[in-house]
Design a protein around this motif. Structure first.
Motif, PDB file in Angstrom:
ATOM      1  N   LEU A   2       0.822  -1.222   0.000  1.00 19.26           N
ATOM      2  CA  LEU A   2       0.000   0.000   0.000  1.00 19.26           C
ATOM      3  C   LEU A   2       0.851   1.264   0.000  1.00 19.26           C
ATOM      4  CD1 LEU A   2      -2.659  -1.214   2.571  1.00 19.26           C
ATOM      5  CD2 LEU A   2      -3.011  -0.870   0.111  1.00 19.26           C
ATOM      6  N   ALA A  24       1.145   4.919   3.036  1.00 21.12           N
ATOM      7  CA  ALA A  24       0.003   5.221   2.164  1.00 21.12           C
ATOM      8  C   ALA A  24      -0.466   6.656   2.383  1.00 21.12           C
ATOM      9  CB  ALA A  24      -1.138   4.246   2.442  1.00 21.12           C
ATOM     10  N   LYS A  54       0.231   4.369  -2.337  1.00 24.58           N
ATOM     11  CA  LYS A  54      -1.137   4.343  -2.852  1.00 24.58           C
ATOM     12  C   LYS A  54      -1.996   5.408  -2.161  1.00 24.58           C
ATOM     13  CE  LYS A  54      -0.947   0.326  -5.262  1.00 24.58           C
ATOM     14  NZ  LYS A  54      -1.196   0.209  -6.709  1.00 24.58           N
TER      15      LYS A  54
END
Length: 200
Positions: free
Chosen positions: A75, A114, A78
């Protein structure tokens, strides 16, 4: 082309998928078990790779930690969208996060690499699908600390009005608003096809 991965294909996941398809985004939907979905969607199961630049956790609050741990450092970088309302569903009378905190803030601590956003938690699936709350356009309030992440989310959906609600600290207020809306609908003071709207 913008790309989005949606983890979960319940009513909210399906509604967000519709918004992404309307925007012409590349859409991946991951579910617990193989499911037949819209042929325009790349379907998979939770644990598969994430193809989207934007990842939406269309899951109940209690399921988020397990899924996030499964993906761990995949992640990083992202845009990670938390749509949950961390409500005590046994009592329907309180949130289960510490006072002054939020599910989104906890998520950011869990996945520091993230770019976490809070969004969609103040919307019901029906108003996302219709694009209307009464006679007004559906407004998606977004809180987060990264302006580019907010722009990325706005770019992968279409058919709703996306409004910047401030920093990730504002997720606390968005979750309180989502809590209020849920309790009103559950108490039959409003319906699951209505919601809060912003008038210009």
């Amino acid at each position: 082309m913008s790309s989005i991965s949606i983890i979960g294909a319940g009513t909210m996941g399906s509604a967000i998928t519709g918004l992404a398809l309307a925007a012409g985004s590349q859409v991946q939907v991951l579910t617990r078990e193989a499911t037949e979905l819209d042929p325009r969607v790349a379907a998979g199961v939770v644990g598969d790779g994430l193809t989207g630049d934007v990842v939406v956790l269309a899951l109940p609050y209690g399921a988020v930690a397990e899924v996030v741990d499964l993906y761990a450092d995949r992640l990083d970088g992202k845009v990670l969208v938390d749509i949950t309302n961390p409500l005590d569903f046994a009592t329907f009378d309180s949130l289960v996060v510490p006072a002054g905190s939020s599910a989104a803030a906890q998520l950011q601590e869990r996945v520091p690499g993230a770019r976490v956003l809070k969004a969609f938690n103040t919307n019901f699936a029906a108003t996302l699908a219709s694009g209307q709350v009464g006679s007004l356009p559906t407004t998606v309030l977004v809180a987060g600390d990264d302006a580019d992440a907010k722009a990325a989310l706005a770019g992968v959906v279409s058919g709703v009005r996306v409004v910047d609600a401030g920093s990730l600290k504002r997720a606390h207020e968005l979750e309180a608003l989502g809590f209020l809306q849920l309790t009103l609908a559950a108490g039959e003071k409003t319906s699951w096809t209505t919601g809060f709207a912003l008038a210009e």
